[in-house]
Design an enzyme around this catalytic site. Structure first.
Site, PDB file in Angstrom:
ATOM      1  N   ARG A   1       0.835  -1.196   0.000  1.00 25.49           N
ATOM      2  CA  ARG A   1       0.000   0.000   0.000  1.00 25.49           C
ATOM      3  C   ARG A   1       0.874   1.253   0.000  1.00 25.49           C
ATOM      4  NH1 ARG A   1      -2.131  -0.822   6.218  1.00 25.49           N
ATOM      5  NH2 ARG A   1      -0.060  -1.145   7.114  1.00 25.49           N
TER       6      ARG A   1
ATOM      7  N   ALA B   1       0.436  -0.046  -4.705  1.00 24.54           N
ATOM      8  CA  ALA B   1      -0.922   0.109  -5.235  1.00 24.54           C
ATOM      9  C   ALA B   1      -1.907   0.343  -4.102  1.00 24.54           C
ATOM     10  CB  ALA B   1      -1.323  -1.126  -6.025  1.00 24.54           C
ATOM     11  N   ASP B   2      -2.799   1.261  -4.318  1.00 25.60           N
ATOM     12  CA  ASP B   2      -3.885   1.542  -3.385  1.00 25.60           C
ATOM     13  C   ASP B   2      -5.090   0.708  -3.820  1.00 25.60           C
ATOM     14  OD1 ASP B   2      -5.889   2.495  -1.792  1.00 25.60           O
ATOM     15  OD2 ASP B   2      -5.647   4.602  -2.353  1.00 25.60           O
TER      16      ASP B   2
ATOM     17  N   LYS C   1      -7.925   0.594  -2.777  1.00 25.72           N
ATOM     18  CA  LYS C   1      -9.205   1.294  -2.731  1.00 25.72           C
ATOM     19  C   LYS C   1      -9.361   2.245  -3.912  1.00 25.72           C
ATOM     20  CE  LYS C   1      -9.512   1.002   2.301  1.00 25.72           C
ATOM     21  NZ  LYS C   1      -9.616   1.750   3.578  1.00 25.72           N
TER      22      LYS C   1
ATOM     23  N   ARG D   1      -7.976 -10.472   6.438  1.00 19.98           N
ATOM     24  CA  ARG D   1      -9.049 -11.217   7.095  1.00 19.98           C
ATOM     25  C   ARG D   1     -10.010 -11.750   6.036  1.00 19.98           C
ATOM     26  NH1 ARG D   1     -10.434  -8.285  12.888  1.00 19.98           N
ATOM     27  NH2 ARG D   1      -8.498  -7.094  13.042  1.00 19.98           N
TER      28      ARG D   1
ATOM     29  N   ARG E   1     -14.339  -8.350  -1.262  1.00 15.23           N
ATOM     30  CA  ARG E   1     -14.967  -7.028  -1.305  1.00 15.23           C
ATOM     31  C   ARG E   1     -14.225  -6.073  -2.240  1.00 15.23           C
ATOM     32  NH1 ARG E   1     -15.653  -8.188   4.240  1.00 15.23           N
ATOM     33  NH2 ARG E   1     -13.888  -6.887   4.881  1.00 15.23           N
TER      34      ARG E   1
ATOM     35  N   HIS F   1      -1.971 -12.363  17.259  1.00 14.67           N
ATOM     36  CA  HIS F   1      -0.593 -12.527  16.818  1.00 14.67           C
ATOM     37  C   HIS F   1      -0.099 -13.912  17.227  1.00 14.67           C
ATOM     38  CE1 HIS F   1       0.381  -8.768  14.950  1.00 14.67           C
ATOM     39  NE2 HIS F   1       0.006  -8.058  16.000  1.00 14.67           N
ATOM     40  N   ASP F   2       1.145 -14.180  16.875  1.00 13.42           N
ATOM     41  CA  ASP F   2       1.751 -15.486  17.104  1.00 13.42           C
ATOM     42  C   ASP F   2       1.544 -15.998  18.525  1.00 13.42           C
ATOM     43  OD1 ASP F   2       4.171 -17.462  17.476  1.00 13.42           O
ATOM     44  OD2 ASP F   2       4.137 -17.041  15.338  1.00 13.42           O
TER      45      ASP F   2
ATOM     46  N   TYR G   1      -1.963 -17.268  19.045  1.00 17.15           N
ATOM     47  CA  TYR G   1      -2.216 -18.550  18.379  1.00 17.15           C
ATOM     48  C   TYR G   1      -1.637 -19.702  19.198  1.00 17.15           C
ATOM     49  CZ  TYR G   1      -2.841 -15.337  14.417  1.00 17.15           C
ATOM     50  OH  TYR G   1      -3.232 -14.309  13.604  1.00 17.15           O
TER      51      TYR G   1
ATOM     52  N   ASP H   1       3.682 -18.245  12.936  1.00 14.77           N
ATOM     53  CA  ASP H   1       3.882 -17.579  11.657  1.00 14.77           C
ATOM     54  C   ASP H   1       4.694 -18.428  10.681  1.00 14.77           C
ATOM     55  OD1 ASP H   1       2.500 -15.396  12.519  1.00 14.77           O
ATOM     56  OD2 ASP H   1       4.227 -14.094  12.755  1.00 14.77           O
TER      57      ASP H   1
END
Length: 378
Positions: free
Chosen positions: A44, A77-78, A80, A103, A109, A144-145, A148, A174
């Protein structure tokens, strides 16, 4: 006789589009890149991959980022932005493999989900790496790790002297739960695609894969005896698998589990024959061994075990290990990552030398380049 032509790298000609961040996905695509695949890393605008901000700095970015993204190309690259998204989509339609770490539902989407892309690129292997998988009660949960490992019971297996769980020194979820299974499944999917002509979506859940690491605990538990935290063979309950302090503040890693090793170990530390049966009271035996080991320095113990085949060694620092001639002569650090006028050893990877890019030095992607200038080579 003419010299043999080097064999092509196993993944040469394959195109990978990597949207992942931080560790699991970037390590997976690093393995693919070193095996010959062309990897474009999508970041991003602004901060890019969050790993770029991690200390220490190296080559104008982070040393962590440089190690994990060696040999890749960059794309800012954006997602959105409609124009940026359209260009990224065009790359995805020409890709063999796509790796994403959002996620569940985010890529769909954005119009970049597997179902939509597969309509035009049915050979696409779409690898989704998450903490909890694409479905289930925890699918949207942030973690996070450490979380988990805590939720799968792995963290609770090992306890310190105060009885509290010990912070793991490596990011096992991870790496062993995310990056490695991702690569394994991508390679299997490539073989399946060779037969069927179609790709697939891979659901890599780091928590699911951690259970494999605790196989011994599950074997005992499902057979009727769940492990007692910090009190089993490999988690602190046995004198035959322990870390013992030496007289000079260093540590001896002793793993003479088998009887033949145990007897040699006991001979070398001077444990009387009458005290070697650790069956009745392993804690008492462990305390006695600790007393004997604490009487001498690490150097003394290193000398005492130098000619013994007994599964015992001194606990090295990471700096000592990186300089160890035994590892150096294996060539673990012969390759380099370069950027910004700086170089450092590349990350050792679990790839056979014959399957890995032989280039002695490779760079890493910059950030902020106009994404229009980036595309597939050829």
């Amino acid at each position: 006789m003419p010299p043999e032509t080097p064999a092509p790298l196993p993944l040469a000609g394959l195109r990978v589009l990597d949207f992942s961040n931080l560790l699991p996905g970037p390590l997976a695509s690093l393995l693919l890149a070193d095996a010959g695949a062309e990897v474009i890393k999508v970041e991003r605008p602004g901060i890019g991959d969050e790993m770029r901000g991690y200390a220490p700095a190296f080559g104008g970015t982070s040393g962590n980022f440089a190690l994990l993204n060696r040999g890749k190309r960059g794309l800012t690259a954006d997602l959105k932005n409609e124009a940026d998204r359209a260009h990224v989509r065009s790359l995805a339609l020409g890709a063999d493999i796509l790796i994403e770490q959002f996620r569940p539902g985010v890529m769909a989407r954005l119009g970049l989900g597997y179902a939509e892309l597969a309509k035009e690129n049915p050979r696409l292997i779409y690898c989704s790496i998450t903490g909890y998988g694409q479905t289930g009660a925890r699918a949207q949960k942030a973690a996070h790790d450490l979380n988990y490992m805590a939720e799968t019971g792995v963290l609770g297996l090992s306890r310190g002297t105060d009885g509290a769980p010990v912070l793991p020194p490596v990011l096992a979820a991870d790496i062993a739960g995310g990056a490695y299974p991702a690569v394994m499944n991508i390679l299997l999917a490539l073989q399946q695609r060779h037969v069927s002509g179609r790709g697939c979506q891979l659901d890599i859940a780091m928590t699911d894969n951690l259970f494999t690491l605790a196989y011994w605990g599950q074997a005992g538990g499902h057979a009727g005896q769940w492990p007692r935290p910090g009190d089993e063979l490999v988690t602190g309950g046995s004198p035959r698998y322990q870390i013992y302090a030496t007289a000079d503040g260093r540590y001896l890693a002793a793993a003479p589990i088998e009887e033949r090793f145990w007897q040699v170990f006991c001979d070398r530390i001077g444990l009387p024959a009458a005290e070697r049966d650790d069956g009745p009271d392993p804690h008492a035996t462990r305390a006695r061994v600790a007393e004997l080991v604490a009487a001498k320095s690490a150097a003394a113990w290193q000398a005492a075990f130098a000619d013994a085949d007994v599964c015992v060694c001194i606990v090295a620092t990471l700096e000592e290990a990186a300089a160890d001639p035994a590892f150096r002569e294996r060539g673990l650090f012969r390759r380099a990552v370069a950027g910004g006028g700086e170089t450092m050893p590349a990350l050792p990877l679990p790839l056979d030398e014959g399957l890995r890019n032989p280039a002695p030095s490779r760079g890493f992607p910059g950030h902020g380049d106009a994404f229009r200038r980036t595309g597939w080579s050829g």
